[in-house]
Design a protein around this motif. Structure first.
Motif, PDB file in Angstrom:
ATOM      1  N   CYS A  10       0.882  -1.168   0.000  1.00 27.44           N
ATOM      2  CA  CYS A  10       0.000   0.000   0.000  1.00 27.44           C
ATOM      3  C   CYS A  10       0.919   1.217   0.000  1.00 27.44           C
ATOM      4  O   CYS A  10       2.140   1.062  -0.046  1.00 27.44           O
ATOM      5  N   TRP A  11       0.344   2.399   0.070  1.00 29.87           N
ATOM      6  CA  TRP A  11       1.174   3.600  -0.089  1.00 29.87           C
ATOM      7  C   TRP A  11       2.273   3.642   0.974  1.00 29.87           C
ATOM      8  O   TRP A  11       3.437   3.883   0.687  1.00 29.87           O
ATOM      9  N   THR A  12       1.901   3.382   2.231  1.00 29.69           N
ATOM     10  CA  THR A  12       2.882   3.372   3.317  1.00 29.69           C
ATOM     11  C   THR A  12       3.468   1.987   3.561  1.00 29.69           C
ATOM     12  O   THR A  12       4.539   1.865   4.155  1.00 29.69           O
ATOM     13  N   GLY A  13       2.723   0.969   3.220  1.00 29.27           N
ATOM     14  CA  GLY A  13       3.084  -0.410   3.562  1.00 29.27           C
ATOM     15  C   GLY A  13       2.565  -0.832   4.924  1.00 29.27           C
ATOM     16  O   GLY A  13       2.528  -2.034   5.239  1.00 29.27           O
ATOM     17  N   THR A  14       2.175   0.126   5.735  1.00 24.08           N
ATOM     18  CA  THR A  14       1.778  -0.187   7.114  1.00 24.08           C
ATOM     19  C   THR A  14       0.420  -0.881   7.157  1.00 24.08           C
ATOM     20  O   THR A  14       0.256  -1.896   7.833  1.00 24.08           O
ATOM     21  N   GLY A  15      -0.558  -0.331   6.463  1.00 28.64           N
ATOM     22  CA  GLY A  15      -1.893  -0.926   6.497  1.00 28.64           C
ATOM     23  C   GLY A  15      -1.870  -2.340   5.933  1.00 28.64           C
ATOM     24  O   GLY A  15      -2.471  -3.262   6.508  1.00 28.64           O
ATOM     25  N   ALA A  16      -1.167  -2.522   4.828  1.00 31.55           N
ATOM     26  CA  ALA A  16      -1.093  -3.859   4.214  1.00 31.55           C
ATOM     27  C   ALA A  16      -0.439  -4.848   5.166  1.00 31.55           C
ATOM     28  O   ALA A  16      -0.874  -5.993   5.293  1.00 31.55           O
ATOM     29  N   SER A  17       0.600  -4.422   5.878  1.00 25.95           N
ATOM     30  CA  SER A  17       1.264  -5.344   6.805  1.00 25.95           C
ATOM     31  C   SER A  17       0.376  -5.638   8.004  1.00 25.95           C
ATOM     32  O   SER A  17       0.303  -6.785   8.459  1.00 25.95           O
ATOM     33  N   ALA A  34      -2.401  -8.055   6.795  1.00 27.61           N
ATOM     34  CA  ALA A  34      -1.881  -9.406   6.522  1.00 27.61           C
ATOM     35  C   ALA A  34      -1.596 -10.140   7.823  1.00 27.61           C
ATOM     36  O   ALA A  34      -1.864 -11.340   7.947  1.00 27.61           O
ATOM     37  N   ASN A  35      -1.070  -9.419   8.803  1.00 26.39           N
ATOM     38  CA  ASN A  35      -0.715 -10.065  10.068  1.00 26.39           C
ATOM     39  C   ASN A  35      -1.921 -10.497  10.899  1.00 26.39           C
ATOM     40  O   ASN A  35      -1.765 -11.239  11.874  1.00 26.39           O
ATOM     41  N   LYS A  36      -3.108 -10.062  10.519  1.00 27.35           N
ATOM     42  CA  LYS A  36      -4.320 -10.520  11.207  1.00 27.35           C
ATOM     43  C   LYS A  36      -4.711 -11.935  10.788  1.00 27.35           C
ATOM     44  O   LYS A  36      -5.531 -12.574  11.433  1.00 27.35           O
ATOM     45  N   VAL A  37      -4.142 -12.418   9.696  1.00 25.58           N
ATOM     46  CA  VAL A  37      -4.493 -13.745   9.184  1.00 25.58           C
ATOM     47  C   VAL A  37      -3.607 -14.790   9.884  1.00 25.58           C
ATOM     48  O   VAL A  37      -2.375 -14.680   9.865  1.00 25.58           O
ATOM     49  N   ALA A  38      -4.238 -15.763  10.510  1.00 21.34           N
ATOM     50  CA  ALA A  38      -3.489 -16.771  11.267  1.00 21.34           C
ATOM     51  C   ALA A  38      -2.490 -17.494  10.370  1.00 21.34           C
ATOM     52  O   ALA A  38      -2.829 -17.890   9.245  1.00 21.34           O
ATOM     53  N   ALA A  92       3.949 -11.251   8.472  1.00 21.85           N
ATOM     54  CA  ALA A  92       4.237 -10.211   7.479  1.00 21.85           C
ATOM     55  C   ALA A  92       5.262  -9.231   8.037  1.00 21.85           C
ATOM     56  O   ALA A  92       5.185  -8.842   9.207  1.00 21.85           O
ATOM     57  N   ALA A  93       6.202  -8.839   7.209  1.00 21.70           N
ATOM     58  CA  ALA A  93       7.249  -7.907   7.625  1.00 21.70           C
ATOM     59  C   ALA A  93       7.347  -6.762   6.622  1.00 21.70           C
ATOM     60  O   ALA A  93       7.501  -6.998   5.425  1.00 21.70           O
ATOM     61  N   LEU A  94       7.254  -5.560   7.150  1.00 23.28           N
ATOM     62  CA  LEU A  94       7.394  -4.355   6.322  1.00 23.28           C
ATOM     63  C   LEU A  94       8.881  -4.080   6.138  1.00 23.28           C
ATOM     64  O   LEU A  94       9.595  -3.822   7.105  1.00 23.28           O
ATOM     65  N   CYS A  95       9.336  -4.162   4.912  1.00 23.23           N
ATOM     66  CA  CYS A  95      10.767  -4.039   4.621  1.00 23.23           C
ATOM     67  C   CYS A  95      11.022  -2.857   3.690  1.00 23.23           C
ATOM     68  O   CYS A  95      10.428  -2.766   2.623  1.00 23.23           O
ATOM     69  N   LEU A 126       5.945 -10.410   2.568  1.00 22.64           N
ATOM     70  CA  LEU A 126       6.744  -9.180   2.451  1.00 22.64           C
ATOM     71  C   LEU A 126       5.790  -8.010   2.238  1.00 22.64           C
ATOM     72  O   LEU A 126       4.982  -8.032   1.305  1.00 22.64           O
ATOM     73  N   ALA A 127       5.860  -7.018   3.107  1.00 28.68           N
ATOM     74  CA  ALA A 127       5.043  -5.816   2.934  1.00 28.68           C
ATOM     75  C   ALA A 127       5.935  -4.676   2.451  1.00 28.68           C
ATOM     76  O   ALA A 127       7.067  -4.508   2.929  1.00 28.68           O
ATOM     77  N   LEU A 128       5.424  -3.941   1.490  1.00 30.03           N
ATOM     78  CA  LEU A 128       6.215  -2.863   0.865  1.00 30.03           C
ATOM     79  C   LEU A 128       5.431  -1.557   0.826  1.00 30.03           C
ATOM     80  O   LEU A 128       4.203  -1.573   0.624  1.00 30.03           O
ATOM     81  N   SER A 129       6.153  -0.470   0.958  1.00 33.44           N
ATOM     82  CA  SER A 129       5.572   0.852   0.739  1.00 33.44           C
ATOM     83  C   SER A 129       5.740   1.238  -0.723  1.00 33.44           C
ATOM     84  O   SER A 129       6.867   1.254  -1.237  1.00 33.44           O
ATOM     85  N   LEU A 130       4.629   1.561  -1.359  1.00 36.26           N
ATOM     86  CA  LEU A 130       4.712   2.017  -2.752  1.00 36.26           C
ATOM     87  C   LEU A 130       5.277   3.432  -2.829  1.00 36.26           C
ATOM     88  O   LEU A 130       5.724   3.870  -3.889  1.00 36.26           O
ATOM     89  N   ARG A 131       5.255   4.151  -1.709  1.00 36.17           N
ATOM     90  CA  ARG A 131       5.725   5.541  -1.678  1.00 36.17           C
ATOM     91  C   ARG A 131       7.237   5.628  -1.614  1.00 36.17           C
ATOM     92  O   ARG A 131       7.854   6.451  -2.288  1.00 36.17           O
ATOM     93  N   THR A 132       7.876   4.747  -0.822  1.00 39.04           N
ATOM     94  CA  THR A 132       9.306   4.939  -0.553  1.00 39.04           C
ATOM     95  C   THR A 132      10.235   3.984  -1.302  1.00 39.04           C
ATOM     96  O   THR A 132      11.423   4.271  -1.412  1.00 39.04           O
TER      97      THR A 132
END
Ligand SMILES: O=C(CO)[C@H](O)[C@H](O)COP(=O)(O)O
Length: 144
Positions: free
Chosen positions: A65-72, A75-79, A83-86, A104-110
């Motif tokens: 996602c834009w920050t990567g935070t929401g996506a991570s 994802a981490n709510k799923v048993a 997920a790791a934001l890198c 792998l979680a990514l920020s599309l912004r950075t």
């Protein structure tokens, strides 16, 4: 490897991510904006990719996602998902080694295209630690 990929927009490295994974020989299952058009909701798209991993339909996922935070967070709510934001290759190596991260979680912004390539190289070269203390941390995290 079969990889589920989700993004809430086609901005930034989302535009090249699927090709980049394909070039590395991975089979890619797309979700969110990568499947549906130019935007999607980050919580639903990251959840969909994470559920592919939890169900065994994909070995790993990349969620964006834009920050990567929401996506991570989603994802981490799923048993079964770790997920790791890198933002860099060192973090990706550590996430695979010390966290046995499977998403792998990514920020599309950075994340730039060169950094994306470095992160993916490190992520796919990485293996989970077999050290007892590392495994205890991972196992405990699953039980929290
Ligand atoms: O970074 C994000 C969530 O962590 C989103 O990408 C950001 O909030 C933009 O979302 P939207 O396009 O729905 O406004």
């Amino acid at each position: 490897m079969r990889i589920a990929v989700a993004a809430d927009s086609t901005d930034g490295v989302a535009a090249v991510l699927v090709d980049e994974l394909g070039r590395r020989g991975h089979e890619v299952l797309v979700h969110g904006a990568l499947a549906a058009g130019d935007r999607a909701d980050w919580a639903w798209s990251a959840e969909a990719a994470a559920r592919e991993v939890a169900a065994g339909r994909a070995e790993q996922a990349v969620v964006c996602c834009w920050t990567g935070t929401g996506a991570s967070i989603a994802a981490n709510k799923v048993a079964g998902v770790r997920a790791a934001l890198c933002a860099d290759a060192y973090t990706a190596t550590g996430a695979r080694r010390w966290n046995d991260a499977n998403v792998l979680a990514l920020s599309l912004r950075t994340v730039s295209e060169p950094t994306l390539a470095e992160i993916l190289d490190a992520w796919f070269a990485g293996t989970a630690s077999t050290d007892e203390t590392d495994r205890a941390n991972i196992d405990h995290t699953a039980e929290i």
